[in-house]
Design a protein around this motif. Structure first.
Motif, PDB file in Angstrom:
ATOM      1  N   GLY A  38       0.920  -1.124  -0.279  1.00 21.63           N
ATOM      2  CA  GLY A  38       0.029  -0.008  -0.130  1.00 21.63           C
ATOM      3  C   GLY A  38       1.041   1.154  -0.091  1.00 21.63           C
ATOM      4  N   ILE A  39       2.044   1.131   0.619  1.00 15.10           N
ATOM      5  CA  ILE A  39       2.874   2.366   0.801  1.00 15.10           C
ATOM      6  C   ILE A  39       3.480   2.705  -0.562  1.00 15.10           C
ATOM      7  N   LEU A  40       4.075   1.482  -1.300  1.00 19.31           N
ATOM      8  CA  LEU A  40       4.404   1.530  -2.467  1.00 19.31           C
ATOM      9  C   LEU A  40       3.498   2.162  -3.672  1.00 19.31           C
ATOM     10  N   MET A  41       2.218   1.766  -3.701  1.00 18.11           N
ATOM     11  CA  MET A  41       1.258   1.965  -4.520  1.00 18.11           C
ATOM     12  C   MET A  41       0.882   3.537  -4.348  1.00 18.11           C
ATOM     13  N   GLY A  42       0.929   3.873  -2.972  1.00 16.53           N
ATOM     14  CA  GLY A  42       0.378   5.255  -2.457  1.00 16.53           C
ATOM     15  C   GLY A  42       1.501   6.346  -2.932  1.00 16.53           C
ATOM     16  N   TRP A  43       2.768   5.757  -2.682  1.00 19.51           N
ATOM     17  CA  TRP A  43       3.890   6.634  -2.780  1.00 19.51           C
ATOM     18  C   TRP A  43       4.164   6.985  -4.219  1.00 19.51           C
ATOM     19  N   PRO A  65      -7.511  -5.679   2.155  1.00 19.39           N
ATOM     20  CA  PRO A  65      -8.077  -4.402   2.772  1.00 19.39           C
ATOM     21  C   PRO A  65      -6.724  -3.424   3.269  1.00 19.39           C
ATOM     22  N   MET A  66      -5.660  -4.157   3.677  1.00 16.74           N
ATOM     23  CA  MET A  66      -4.690  -3.199   4.132  1.00 16.74           C
ATOM     24  C   MET A  66      -4.024  -2.319   3.022  1.00 16.74           C
ATOM     25  N   VAL A  67      -3.738  -3.150   1.826  1.00 17.58           N
ATOM     26  CA  VAL A  67      -3.158  -2.423   0.644  1.00 17.58           C
ATOM     27  C   VAL A  67      -4.247  -1.332   0.288  1.00 17.58           C
ATOM     28  N   TYR A  68      -5.645  -1.514   0.181  1.00 22.07           N
ATOM     29  CA  TYR A  68      -6.512  -0.577  -0.094  1.00 22.07           C
ATOM     30  C   TYR A  68      -6.401   0.675   0.729  1.00 22.07           C
ATOM     31  N   ASN A  69      -6.585   0.286   1.915  1.00 23.05           N
ATOM     32  CA  ASN A  69      -6.668   1.525   3.052  1.00 23.05           C
ATOM     33  C   ASN A  69      -5.316   2.089   3.301  1.00 23.05           C
ATOM     34  N   THR A  94      -4.848   4.468  -0.100  1.00 23.94           N
ATOM     35  CA  THR A  94      -5.992   5.365  -0.242  1.00 23.94           C
ATOM     36  C   THR A  94      -5.606   6.541   0.875  1.00 23.94           C
ATOM     37  N   GLY A  95      -4.991   6.017   1.979  1.00 22.53           N
ATOM     38  CA  GLY A  95      -4.640   7.166   3.027  1.00 22.53           C
ATOM     39  C   GLY A  95      -3.443   8.030   2.446  1.00 22.53           C
ATOM     40  N   ILE A  96      -2.464   7.267   1.929  1.00 24.59           N
ATOM     41  CA  ILE A  96      -1.199   8.190   1.321  1.00 24.59           C
ATOM     42  C   ILE A  96      -1.533   9.055   0.139  1.00 24.59           C
ATOM     43  N   ARG A  97      -2.437   8.651  -0.703  1.00 22.01           N
ATOM     44  CA  ARG A  97      -2.655   9.336  -1.978  1.00 22.01           C
ATOM     45  C   ARG A  97      -3.665  10.501  -1.632  1.00 22.01           C
ATOM     46  N   SER A  98      -4.335  10.220  -0.397  1.00 24.37           N
ATOM     47  CA  SER A  98      -5.233  11.727  -0.054  1.00 24.37           C
ATOM     48  C   SER A  98      -4.608  12.718   0.763  1.00 24.37           C
TER      49      SER A  98
END
Length: 249
Positions: free
Chosen positions: A79-84, A133-137, A140-144
């Motif tokens: 999730g960090i990788l996808m958001g960053w 769910p952890m990836v998605y949340n 989403t949090g990082i990209r917001s």
């Protein structure tokens, strides 16, 4: 001397338990169909005293913790990788969007063929339940996060790692903890179903044994343990979230 106060949220629970006890004793002719609450508590004590319930509970707890921790850690990293990184989001998001809607138990036939019926089966199911769910949340949090904050930090000379650890992840913590709370309860729901498939130990296995013996009191004890653990795990992560974000949330 500290005064003990009554928490009014317990009142509906007490009323429900009282109605359960009275209804089961006055209106149910066959106790096997609905045992009184006192009978369920007596059975819970018997299972505790004999060591049956602790033995099965500890096996389920071990599986939940291993699957939950590994799935959450992997999901957090992804999730960090996808958001960053925009490139990672564009590459992985379509794949995640295709796989995420599949229920965790939908992987059960696949994992039975891959791992067989053994200890890895419920752990793998819980891993999948926690990962997506952890990836998605997380992403989403990082990209917001407001990108003006990121630009300001970089203007002041902050490196990418500094931006990630001091701005993006801290501001994404509410989303991350939301994912953890949802996953923790779902992990306990999933472990019951996974253990019902020829796994000899665990709360799910005990539940299936009680069903085969037509012991509804034992079934209710297992369901009460499930409910209690879902509640406790959710409260633990809610407490940790308040500790981590309470100063600025």
């Amino acid at each position: 001397m500290q005064r003990i106060t009554f928490h009014w949220s317990f009142l509906p629970v007490l009323v429900f338990l009282g109605l359960w006890e009275v209804s089961a004793r006055l209106f149910i002719e066959n106790p096997a169909l609905l045992p009184p609450f006192s009978t369920v508590i007596s059975e819970a004590w018997r299972l505790l005293e004999s060591g049956v319930l602790p033995r099965h509970f500890l096996r389920s707890l071990f599986r939940v913790i291993i699957g939950f921790v590994t799935g959450s850690a992997a999901g957090l990293f992804m999730g960090i990788l996808m958001g960053w990184k925009t490139a990672a989001h564009r590459t992985l998001h379509p794949v995640m969007s295709l796989i995420y809607p599949i229920p965790a138990l939908g992987w059960l036939p696949v994992f039975m063929l891959w791992f067989g019926i053994g200890e890895m089966l419920p752990i793998a199911i819980i891993f999948m339940c926690s990962f997506f769910p952890m990836v998605y949340n997380t992403q989403t949090g990082i990209r917001s996060v407001d990108r003006d904050l990121v630009k300001a930090a970089r203007t002041l000379g902050a490196s990418d790692l500094k931006v990630l650890t001091t701005i993006l992840i801290p501001l994404a913590l509410p989303n991350i903890f939301t994912g953890l709370r949802l996953e923790s309860g779902m992990a306990w729901r999933v472990i019951i179903a996974a253990e019902m498939v020829a796994i000899p130990t665990g709360i799910g296995a005990l539940l299936m044994r009680a069903e085969s013996l037509v012991r509804l009191d034992m079934v209710i004890v297992c369901l009460m343990v499930l409910s209690l653990m879902c509640f406790c795990f959710e409260r633990i992560f809610l407490f940790l979230e308040r500790k981590a974000t309470g100063r600025w949330s």
